[in-house]
Design an enzyme around this catalytic site. Structure first.
Site, PDB file in Angstrom:
ATOM      1  CB  SER A 110      -0.959  -0.037   1.197  1.00 35.41           C
ATOM      2  OG  SER A 110      -1.922   0.979   1.099  1.00 35.41           O
ATOM      3  CG  HIS A 215      -5.999  -0.561  -1.053  1.00 33.33           C
ATOM      4  ND1 HIS A 215      -5.164  -0.197  -2.084  1.00 33.33           N
ATOM      5  CD2 HIS A 215      -5.303  -0.345   0.096  1.00 33.33           C
ATOM      6  CE1 HIS A 215      -4.012   0.214  -1.590  1.00 33.33           C
ATOM      7  NE2 HIS A 215      -4.073   0.139  -0.273  1.00 33.33           N
TER       8      HIS A 215
END
Length: 326
Positions: A110, A215
């Site tokens: 991430s 996400h």
């Protein structure tokens, strides 16, 4: 704090404090069969699988235990994302300054993908710090607090999770962390319904302490806003390939990297595929830079023959260097 103490020990602050991402000269040093990893959360992502039921806790079967879960930090506001990036990069710089070899490949989970690109020279440190601060702000503002949610699904294969989510709108796969550790994200009501379905399949489900559904497609407004800022920043070809969370493959073209850093905001983190691809390319040792050992734990859960170490303080730095020189 650990990364700052680590930098002090080996005297790198004089070159780190000016905000530029120039690394020690590594051109004459042969790349190793080591992969560098950078966490995208505080590194303290250790959750109990028997959390209180009102938090979406475990299914109630078996004793309480703790497990490391990688996910976007709960507070993605103005300060935390730059702090995490700086800590990971400081640990990496400390490793190089102490004589460690640069990696053959790198990946970040991430937010950690941005840190990996600073380490590889794709992005200047000062540009990356400014951009991830904006990234955090835009993500926080994309969905009102309380309307989104994320949950870790443990002890259930991906195929079973996908079956449980069939026909359910508003919830998506966000992180593929390990063979039996997946994170889902979306509208709170949809995630709660998904959690009930998954617990019926004997999964352990733990709601994560986050403030937005990262996400997921709900982050599209943040992606659009960040595109304007990222377009103004020059990117260079990385000194070593850096994996994209989106493609689960190493990327080296600067303009493709630019597009993938944006797409990453709304796409799942394909961490299992990244680790397996690294192993297939000959990586034997994985070094996690930054605070904590969450990614180290995911490596050991995913790859049977891998060796994994963390570099987060002076003691762990010394151990990593000893292993490299052995």
């Amino acid at each position: 704090a650990d990364a700052i103490r680590l930098s002090n020990v080996i005297g790198t602050q004089h070159s780190f404090g000016n905000g530029r991402s120039r690394c020690p000269n590594t051109k004459s040093r042969k790349l190793s069969n080591v992969a560098a990893m950078f966490i995208g959360s505080s590194g303290r992502g250790v959750l109990s699988t028997s959390a209180p039921r009102h938090l979406g806790g475990g299914s109630g079967h078996g004793a309480s235990r703790q497990v490391g879960v990688a996910f976007e930090p709960a507070d993605v506001g103005v300060h935390q994302q730059p702090a995490l990036l700086a800590a990971g990069y400081a640990a990496y710089r400390a490793f190089l300054e102490a004589g460690g070899k640069p990696p053959a490949l790198a990946a970040g989970h991430s937010l950690g993908e941005w840190t990996a690109h600073v380490a590889a020279g794709t992005l200047e440190l000062e540009d990356a710090l400014r951009l991830v601060r904006l990234r955090g702000r835009y993500m926080q503002e994309a969905v009102p607090v309380g309307e989104g949610a994320m949950a870790a699904v443990l002890k259930l294969p991906l195929e079973e999770i996908q079956k449980a989510l069939e026909g359910l709108e508003g919830v998506e796969i966000a992180n593929l962390n390990a063979p039996e550790q997946t994170v889902i994200s979306g509208r709170r009501q949809a995630v709660e319904e998904a959690a009930e379905r998954l617990k019926e399949r004997r999964a352990r489900v733990v709601f994560l302490p986050v403030s937005a559904p990262f996400h997921s497609s709900l982050m599209a407004p943040a992606r659009k806003r960040l595109a304007e800022d990222l377009a103004q920043v020059p990117l260079r070809r990385p000194r070593f390939p850096v994996y994209s969370n989106v493609t689960a493959r190493p990327e080296e073209d600067p303009e493709r990297i630019r597009a993938l850093l944006l797409e990453q905001i709304t796409a799942p983190v394909r961490w299992v595929e990244i680790l397996r691809d690294m192993e297939a390319r000959g990586v034997k040792r994985f070094l996690e830079f930054g605070s904590g050992e969450v990614l180290k734990g995911l490596v050991l859960r995913t790859l049977k023959e891998a060796e994994a170490l963390s570099v987060q303080d002076p003691d762990s730095l010394r151990k990593a260097l000893e292993v490299e020189r052995a």
